[in-house]
Design an enzyme around this catalytic site. Structure first.
Site, PDB file in Angstrom:
ATOM      1  N   GLY A  49       0.782  -1.229   0.000  1.00 46.16           N
ATOM      2  CA  GLY A  49       0.000   0.000   0.000  1.00 46.16           C
ATOM      3  C   GLY A  49       0.810   1.274   0.000  1.00 46.16           C
ATOM      4  O   GLY A  49       0.257   2.357  -0.161  1.00 46.16           O
ATOM      5  N   HIS A  50       2.128   1.176   0.181  1.00 47.25           N
ATOM      6  CA  HIS A  50       2.956   2.389   0.222  1.00 47.25           C
ATOM      7  C   HIS A  50       3.632   2.556  -1.128  1.00 47.25           C
ATOM      8  O   HIS A  50       4.756   2.127  -1.337  1.00 47.25           O
ATOM      9  CB  HIS A  50       3.982   2.320   1.360  1.00 47.25           C
ATOM     10  CG  HIS A  50       4.478   3.669   1.770  1.00 47.25           C
ATOM     11  ND1 HIS A  50       5.738   4.104   1.470  1.00 47.25           N
ATOM     12  CD2 HIS A  50       3.873   4.678   2.438  1.00 47.25           C
ATOM     13  CE1 HIS A  50       5.918   5.324   1.960  1.00 47.25           C
ATOM     14  NE2 HIS A  50       4.787   5.693   2.535  1.00 47.25           N
ATOM     15  N   PHE A  51       2.861   3.174  -1.996  1.00 44.15           N
ATOM     16  CA  PHE A  51       3.258   3.466  -3.371  1.00 44.15           C
ATOM     17  C   PHE A  51       3.508   2.189  -4.177  1.00 44.15           C
ATOM     18  O   PHE A  51       4.641   1.896  -4.553  1.00 44.15           O
ATOM     19  CB  PHE A  51       4.481   4.380  -3.428  1.00 44.15           C
ATOM     20  CG  PHE A  51       4.392   5.575  -2.519  1.00 44.15           C
ATOM     21  CD1 PHE A  51       3.255   6.358  -2.461  1.00 44.15           C
ATOM     22  CD2 PHE A  51       5.452   5.908  -1.706  1.00 44.15           C
ATOM     23  CE1 PHE A  51       3.170   7.457  -1.628  1.00 44.15           C
ATOM     24  CE2 PHE A  51       5.391   7.012  -0.871  1.00 44.15           C
ATOM     25  CZ  PHE A  51       4.245   7.778  -0.830  1.00 44.15           C
ATOM     26  N   VAL A  56       8.365   2.294  -1.589  1.00 45.64           N
ATOM     27  CA  VAL A  56       9.294   2.994  -0.699  1.00 45.64           C
ATOM     28  C   VAL A  56       8.945   2.585   0.734  1.00 45.64           C
ATOM     29  O   VAL A  56       7.769   2.608   1.120  1.00 45.64           O
ATOM     30  CB  VAL A  56       9.149   4.535  -0.843  1.00 45.64           C
ATOM     31  CG1 VAL A  56      10.045   5.260   0.147  1.00 45.64           C
ATOM     32  CG2 VAL A  56       9.462   4.977  -2.256  1.00 45.64           C
TER      33      VAL A  56
END
Length: 143
Positions: A49-51, A56
């Site tokens: 879910g983090h980009f 990242v």
């Protein structure tokens, strides 16, 4: 040098998967410092879910990894064995680079002040010799 594997780390700090963010400790001196590593893979839960298009590692998780390494230093002291080190504060935090899949993060935390259950650690995370996060971390040791 005092090396700790993952099982030995788990005997000192209470963190477990998926929140244990240290793979091994390369060296430490109880109450003084610890140097550990996190080998970052694309399979880390946070990358979903983090980009997703540009994965990242969240900077706050790198700070948490530094705190866990500092907790190894503090909680390996005889007087603190079996206790928990809690976050008391973060000062002078700077994010200077990104951590991406395939990186091996060097995590260094040196205890610069300690009085009673409260202390401060000077922490730095680096990848390939470049500092990506630095901060002063305040901890409180509790039961």
């Amino acid at each position: 040098m005092n090396r700790l594997d993952i099982k030995q780390i788990q005997e000192i700090i209470p963190h477990r998967h998926p929140f244990l963010l240290v793979d091994y400790i390369e060296d430490y001196e109880p109450g003084q410092y610890a140097v550990g590593y996190k080998c970052v893979t694309y399979r880390e839960d946070f990358f979903k879910g983090h980009f997703p298009e540009h994965p990242v590692m969240p900077g706050v998780l790198t700070v948490e990894a530094l705190a866990q390494v500092g907790a190894v230093a503090i909680l390996s002291e005889e007087k603190n064995k079996g206790k928990t080190a809690y976050f008391g504060g973060i000062q002078k935090c700077k994010f200077r680079g990104m951590v991406i899949p395939g990186d091996k993060i060097k995590l260094e935390t040196k205890i610069i002040k300690s009085k009673g259950p409260v202390g401060i650690g000077q922490a730095a995370a680096s990848v390939d010799g470049k500092v990506v996060v630095s901060a002063e971390l305040t901890f409180i040791v509790g039961d």
